[in-house]
Design a protein around this motif. Sequence first.
Motif, PDB file in Angstrom:
ATOM      1  N   SER A  32      -7.014  25.848   3.258  1.00 20.99           N
ATOM      2  CA  SER A  32      -8.049  24.906   2.805  1.00 20.99           C
ATOM      3  C   SER A  32      -8.626  25.320   1.457  1.00 20.99           C
ATOM      4  CB  SER A  32      -9.157  24.780   3.849  1.00 20.99           C
ATOM      5  OG  SER A  32      -9.591  26.056   4.230  1.00 20.99           O
ATOM      6  N   GLU A  51      -9.143  11.279  -3.696  1.00 16.94           N
ATOM      7  CA  GLU A  51      -9.924  11.320  -2.456  1.00 16.94           C
ATOM      8  C   GLU A  51      -9.114  11.958  -1.338  1.00 16.94           C
ATOM      9  OE1 GLU A  51     -11.943   7.821  -1.062  1.00 16.94           O
ATOM     10  OE2 GLU A  51     -12.368   7.233  -3.137  1.00 16.94           O
ATOM     11  N   GLU A  52      -9.839  12.580  -0.406  1.00 12.72           N
ATOM     12  CA  GLU A  52      -9.180  13.293   0.689  1.00 12.72           C
ATOM     13  C   GLU A  52      -8.188  12.408   1.436  1.00 12.72           C
ATOM     14  OE1 GLU A  52     -11.875  16.154   2.430  1.00 12.72           O
ATOM     15  OE2 GLU A  52     -10.935  15.891   4.377  1.00 12.72           O
ATOM     16  N   ALA A  53      -8.581  11.172   1.688  1.00  8.30           N
ATOM     17  CA  ALA A  53      -7.718  10.244   2.433  1.00  8.30           C
ATOM     18  C   ALA A  53      -6.413   9.988   1.675  1.00  8.30           C
ATOM     19  CB  ALA A  53      -8.452   8.928   2.676  1.00  8.30           C
ATOM     20  N   LYS A  56      -4.051  13.193   1.561  1.00  8.86           N
ATOM     21  CA  LYS A  56      -3.249  13.381   2.788  1.00  8.86           C
ATOM     22  C   LYS A  56      -1.865  12.744   2.637  1.00  8.86           C
ATOM     23  CE  LYS A  56      -6.379  14.158   6.626  1.00  8.86           C
ATOM     24  NZ  LYS A  56      -7.806  13.943   6.492  1.00  8.86           N
TER      25      LYS A  56
ATOM     26  N   ARG B 149     -12.721  24.261  10.543  1.00  8.41           N
ATOM     27  CA  ARG B 149     -13.213  23.977   9.196  1.00  8.41           C
ATOM     28  C   ARG B 149     -14.705  24.251   9.053  1.00  8.41           C
ATOM     29  NH1 ARG B 149     -10.745  18.212   9.274  1.00  8.41           N
ATOM     30  NH2 ARG B 149     -11.781  18.576  11.253  1.00  8.41           N
ATOM     31  N   LEU B 185     -19.385  11.538   4.296  1.00  5.89           N
ATOM     32  CA  LEU B 185     -18.689  12.773   3.938  1.00  5.89           C
ATOM     33  C   LEU B 185     -19.117  13.940   4.825  1.00  5.89           C
ATOM     34  CD1 LEU B 185     -17.424  11.382   1.546  1.00  5.89           C
ATOM     35  CD2 LEU B 185     -18.312  13.173   0.066  1.00  5.89           C
ATOM     36  N   ASP B 208      -7.857  16.587  15.432  1.00  7.46           N
ATOM     37  CA  ASP B 208      -6.782  16.544  14.437  1.00  7.46           C
ATOM     38  C   ASP B 208      -5.524  17.219  14.976  1.00  7.46           C
ATOM     39  OD1 ASP B 208      -8.245  19.201  12.404  1.00  7.46           O
ATOM     40  OD2 ASP B 208      -7.120  19.307  14.270  1.00  7.46           O
ATOM     41  N   TYR B 220     -19.422  17.063  11.144  1.00  8.00           N
ATOM     42  CA  TYR B 220     -18.131  17.246  10.472  1.00  8.00           C
ATOM     43  C   TYR B 220     -18.375  17.186   8.972  1.00  8.00           C
ATOM     44  CZ  TYR B 220     -17.761  12.184   9.439  1.00  8.00           C
ATOM     45  OH  TYR B 220     -17.979  10.911   8.979  1.00  8.00           O
ATOM     46  N   ARG B 222     -16.066  16.529   5.237  1.00  7.31           N
ATOM     47  CA  ARG B 222     -14.784  16.299   4.539  1.00  7.31           C
ATOM     48  C   ARG B 222     -14.777  17.199   3.296  1.00  7.31           C
ATOM     49  NH1 ARG B 222     -14.933  10.194   4.877  1.00  7.31           N
ATOM     50  NH2 ARG B 222     -14.546   9.837   7.072  1.00  7.31           N
ATOM     51  N   ASP B 225     -13.425  15.994  -0.248  1.00  4.92           N
ATOM     52  CA  ASP B 225     -14.250  14.972  -0.906  1.00  4.92           C
ATOM     53  C   ASP B 225     -15.586  15.541  -1.353  1.00  4.92           C
ATOM     54  OD1 ASP B 225     -13.098  12.327   1.308  1.00  4.92           O
ATOM     55  OD2 ASP B 225     -12.340  13.009  -0.629  1.00  4.92           O
TER      56      ASP B 225
END
Lengths: 71, 347
Positions: A32, A51-53, A56, B149, B185, B208, B220, B222, B225
């Motif tokens: 990560s 963006e993260e999405a 992926k 995470r 986020l 996940d 959570y 992200r 982002d």
Amino acid sequence: MQKFIELLKEALEREDEVRMEDNFREYDEWSSIAYLSIIAFMDDQYDTQVEEADFKKLKTVQDLYNACTNK
Amino acid sequence: MAMAAAVPKRIVKNREYTEVWSQEVANEIVEKTGIEERRFVDENTCSSDLCFAATEKLIADNNINKEEIELLVFISQTPDYRMPATSVILQHRLGLPNNTIAFDIVLGCSAFLYGLSVVFSLMGKSGLKKALLLDGETRSKVYSPRDRRNAFLFGDGGVAALIERDLKFGKSTFSLNSDGSRADLIMIPAGGYRHMSSAETVVEKVIDEFGNMRSDEQGYMRGGDVFNFVIREIPRDIINTLAFTEKAIDDFDYVVFHQANNFINSYIAKKMKLDTTKIPSTIEKFGNTSSVSVPITIVSELKGKLDGKKELLMSAFGVGMTWATGIVPFVDCKISDIIEVENGQAV
């Protein structure tokens, strides 16, 4: 492209070869924090944000390169 | 101005956080994040207890007359109850007069800077002379230990600051920002009123392909982002605030960042070419304590270094998303030793 490979190797802290067709998530060095390092050089060197999405969906080193250069 | 802090007695060493995770994973995460250890409250200790202990220490060390306190603001996203506001409970516990103005600020990581701005403004406008700004978080109760995470990142702490109105302090400047388009986020999805608590919301589920688990009532984040947002907005906001005040980054004695992780702060410092000797850090020993991280870094690392007049630039960012830059002169700020709390009491 050579510069990109160098930046990627630095972000991953990887000394072994990096090929454009490699799936970067399969590298031993993938983590990560490596992901954040990649975001960092994409911002710093290529003024690109993904963006993260969307990230992926990127699978290969070629995909990463395309994201940086086709804006 | 004076400050104090309290942390739970229990130290969680990340390299030994191996009930769920392997030694290898634990070591790797410590190497990558720089977070060696954090403090976790026990089930009998809340954010308010940490702040109560810090405030009692502050009062004792500075001979504060409680009758003179006119305003108490409590910052937290981990309050004692959904209702009533924890600030009012603290007003009673601390034995403050009934004409004390007491309210909570619920905001997240940038809240201490928002809080300073609110308290300064209220004091300036209303002629108040003495206020307490308390900030406490028990993030250990928010995130799942089975979600890799987040499991290693967050810690608990509480601070208390005495704020007095005096011409000697000079002017402060704050840039306060919000972006609700990024509300998802960092989030606890259920347990509020949008998605109310139910038997399902408290069940930890695999979320996940790596087997990480959390419930809808656990937080959570992200990470990617959030990082994108921070590297884009924070340097820009700092630069804009400096321009507004016609100051340069070299004018400051210390630059205090929210302690999210080493990587983010190193990146910002590098991008802005900051003098790292002026940037104190407590991520290694307290982890990410949300809004408490800026003030606890000041208490932990700047004790004895704030005599005379010192110019501080503070930068905080996080859940919301919100972000803030504060330029605040500190004059003879007295900092107490950090105390420890167990079972809701100072030990």
